[in-house]
Design an enzyme around this catalytic site. Sequence first.
Site, short mmCIF file in Angstrom:
data_model
loop_
_atom_site.label_atom_id
_atom_site.label_comp_id
_atom_site.label_asym_id
_atom_site.label_seq_id
_atom_site.Cartn_x
_atom_site.Cartn_y
_atom_site.Cartn_z
N LYS A 105 1.77 6.08 9.24
CA LYS A 105 2.54 4.89 9.62
C LYS A 105 3.38 5.24 10.84
CE LYS A 105 5.26 1.24 7.43
NZ LYS A 105 4.57 0.11 8.05
N1 PMP Z 1 -0.79 -2.10 6.89
C1 PMP Z 1 0.09 -1.97 7.90
C2 PMP Z 1 -0.41 -1.73 9.27
C3 PMP Z 1 1.46 -2.05 7.64
O1 PMP Z 1 2.34 -1.94 8.63
C4 PMP Z 1 1.90 -2.29 6.32
C5 PMP Z 1 3.36 -2.41 6.03
N2 PMP Z 1 3.93 -1.16 5.79
C6 PMP Z 1 0.95 -2.40 5.29
C7 PMP Z 1 -0.39 -2.30 5.61
C8 PMP Z 1 1.36 -2.54 3.87
O2 PMP Z 1 1.85 -1.29 3.43
P1 PMP Z 1 2.90 -1.18 2.25
O3 PMP Z 1 2.35 -1.94 1.11
O4 PMP Z 1 2.98 0.27 1.96
O5 PMP Z 1 4.16 -1.76 2.75
#
Ligand code: PMP
Length: 301
Positions: free
Chosen positions: A154
Amino acid sequence: MWQARTIIHNGQAIPFAEARIHPLALGVAFGIAVFEGLRAYRHPGGGFSVFRLEEHLDRLAQGMKVLRLADPPSKDTLRQALLEVIRLNEPDEDAYLRLQVQIEGLGMMATTGPVGWIAAALPRERSAKFATGLAAQVSSWTRLPDNAMPPRVKASANYHASRLATLQAKADGYDSAILLTQRGKVSEAAAACLFLVRDGVLATPSRGSDILESITRDTVMVLAREAGIPVEEREVDRTELYVADEIFLCGTGQELVAVTSVDRLPVGDGAPGAVTRRLQAAYEGVVRGTSDAHSEWRTPV
Ligand code: PMP
């Protein structure tokens, strides 16, 4: 609504508006930064809890490892700071939380430190489309491939494709974008993972589909299986979006939100479907602690 007052930067609580970093720091100049977006939910009986804090700390640690950051902050340090910054900001509603780790030193591209970090708490309302659903566009921008910009990490710099796809979708009159992999399979939305329902089976693009390994996606799979709904992680074709009975997006920020059309074709009958609404309710129960289930996912503040 409450306002962010305080941010913790490298262990120091300072006024939110006074956080500083050099413009030539690698975190800015090359976007060498990784982050987590989390939520603290207010419980009906009072008090807050952070949802799936340990899983977010684990994913952040993986990102720092892949980016080879020198002397990264420990999980203990980040956990304590995040809980502290929530208390210091005294939110009176749900809070969106941010942990971010960046290179604060200047230097050449392959510099690995010094590394700095912040913990922040911000107000954020639920998506305006939570109840009604979203109109989505399959984007002509594609998702990042693992061997160029690993989507599993991320990283701040990963968000160009998501941002460009979102801007394109809005310019074209849609709410959201769905991105395909470089091989033309469904990957995910701009900042959320994707599920579809076909013939009573819940399906989501597999970990090999250039997705962020979303914590909400994992939560949805657990809750669905517990509710007796079969779940598949697999490759998903673009045209499956057009023939699905239901589609929804999921992420910490978006929570669970229905997609009611794709490329102007209605999904199912064009309204949020029964499986989506059932999982939205189950999710609300575990994040807010109105159901006893999965107390291990809620860290009290
Ligand atoms: N994909 C991307 C590119 C994101 O930025 C997010 C948000 N964090 C998600 C998926 C969803 O991830 P999460 O459920 O861990 O927030």
